[in-house]
Design an enzyme around this catalytic site. Structure first.
Site, PDB file in Angstrom:
ATOM      1  CD  GLU A  58      36.298  42.210 -15.133  1.00  0.00           C
ATOM      2  OE1 GLU A  58      37.130  41.226 -14.790  1.00  0.00           O
ATOM      3  OE2 GLU A  58      35.257  41.064 -15.596  1.00  0.00           O
ATOM      4  CD  GLU A 114      15.507  47.937  -1.734  1.00  0.00           C
ATOM      5  OE1 GLU A 114      14.842  49.540  -1.445  1.00  0.00           O
ATOM      6  OE2 GLU A 114      16.311  47.646  -2.947  1.00  0.00           O
TER       7      GLU A 114
END
Length: 283
Positions: free
Chosen positions: A83, A114
Site C-alpha cells: 500500500e 514457517e
C-alpha cells in the site's frame, strides 16, 4: 513444543459456547472481543513510537523497511508494504515484505514454510538486506522459526530490529532491539490468531508506515499529497486534495494538476507560490 503456555493458544472462557448461539449473539460476542484490541495496542504506543523514529531515520539515510513473517502475519506485512507506493508515492523498494513460502503463500496455506530457518536468511540475502535497513519480524506467537532466524541474522549484521508479537515474553521480543507486544488474549476460536492478534498487528503496521511517511514529508496536514493518481478514483482524490490545500476552484485544480503531471504536491506548491488571490493559474 508447549503451545498451552501461550496466551494466544488458551481457550477463551467467554466464547466456550459460541457454537450454540444465534447469529446475532455470535457476532456481538466477536465484536466484544475485538473491542479489547485497541486497548492492547494503546499499551504499546511508547514502543511503537520508538520503532517509528528508528524506521524514519533509516529511511532518510537510504535504508529500507523490511517486514518478515509467516501465514497471516506474513500476509499482513505484504499488504502494508504494497500500500505504500500508491498512497505515499515512494519506491516499491523502500518498504518490502517477505513471507515464508514466497508468493504462493499469499493465496495458499504453506504452513510448513514457517519452520524453515535457513530459508529466512537466504530470503534476506537475496534482497541484499544490510545494516542500513530495518527488519520487522511479525509473529503472533513470537516463536516462528522463520522469523526468529531472520531477526537473529539481522542482529548479527548490526541492522535495526523490531519484533511484533502478541504473547508475554516472546522469543522474538528477547531478540529484537524494540519489542511491540499487544497482549490481545485468547482468541474467539482457540488459537486462531488471524482474529484479534491479526487485527492488532494490522493496527500496529498502519501506525509504523503512516507515521513514518508523515515524518518523511509525504503528508501535508492530513492530506496524502504524494498519492499516485493511477485510476479515476485517485485522480478525483488528487483534485480534492489540491482544492482542500489551496482553496482553489475545481477547474484550477484540474488544470494545475495537468501541468504538474498529476502530482498533487507539485500542484499545491505551484498554486501557493503563485499566491493568486482569486485562485487562478495563468497559462
Amino acid at each position: 513444543m508447549n503451545l498451552s503456555i501461550l496466551n494466544t493458544e488458551q481457550q477463551n472462557p467467554n466464547t466456550r459456547n459460541i457454537d450454540k448461539l444465534d447469529t446475532l449473539s455470535m457476532v456481538r460476542l466477536m465484536n466484544d472481543e475485538d473491542k479489547k484490541v485497541a486497548f492492547a495496542v494503546e499499551a504499546e504506543l511508547p514502543q511503537i513510537a520508538k520503532a517509528i523514529d528508528v524506521i524514519a531515520e533509516k529511511l532518510k539515510s537510504g535504508g529500507r523497511l523490511v517486514y518478515i513473517g509467516a501465514g497471516t502475519s506474513g500476509r499482513l506485512g505484504v499488504l502494508d508494504a504494497s500500500e505504500c507506493p500508491p498512497t505515499f508515492g515512494v519506491s516499491p523498494h523502500m518498504v518490502r515484505a517477505l513471507i515464508a513460502g514466497g508468493s504462493k503463500a499469499l493465496m495458499s496455506s504453506i504452513e510448513g514454510a514457517e519452520d524453515n530457518s535457513d530459508r529466512a536468511i537466504s530470503d534476506l540475502k537475496e534482497r541484499n538486506f544490510n545494516a542500513g535497513d530495518v527488519l520487522v519480524g511479525i509473529t503472533a506467537s513470537g516463536r516462528t522459526p522463520y522469523v526468529i532466524s531472520a531477526l537473529s541474522y539481522a542482529k548479527s549484521i548490526n541492522a535495526a530490529t523490531i519484533a511484533i508479537s502478541c504473547v508475554i515474553e516472546s522469543k522474538i521480543a528477547n531478540i529484537a532491539d524494540i519489542a511491540i507486544t499487544p497482549i490481545t488474549g485468547p482468541e474467539v476460536i482457540t488459537g486462531s490468531t488471524r482474529l484479534k492478534a491479526g487485527t492488532a498487528t494490522k493496527m500496529v503496521l498502519n501506525m509504523l508506515t503512516t507515521a513514518t511517511m508523515i515524518k518523511l514529508g509525504k503528508v501535508y496536514g492530513n492530506l496524502m499529497v504524494d498519492v499516485q493518481a493511477t485510476n479515476d478514483k485517485l485522480k478525483a482524490r488528487a483534485v480534492n486534495i489540491v482544492i482542500t490545500a489551496t482553496g482553489c476552484t475545481e477547474e484550477v485544480a484540474i488544470r494545475t494538476l495537468k501541468r504538474c503531471d498529476g502530482n498533487a504536491k507539485k500542484a499545491i506548491d505551484l498554486l501557493k507560490n503563485l499566491n493568486e488571490s482569486r485562485g487562478e493559474v495563468h497559462e
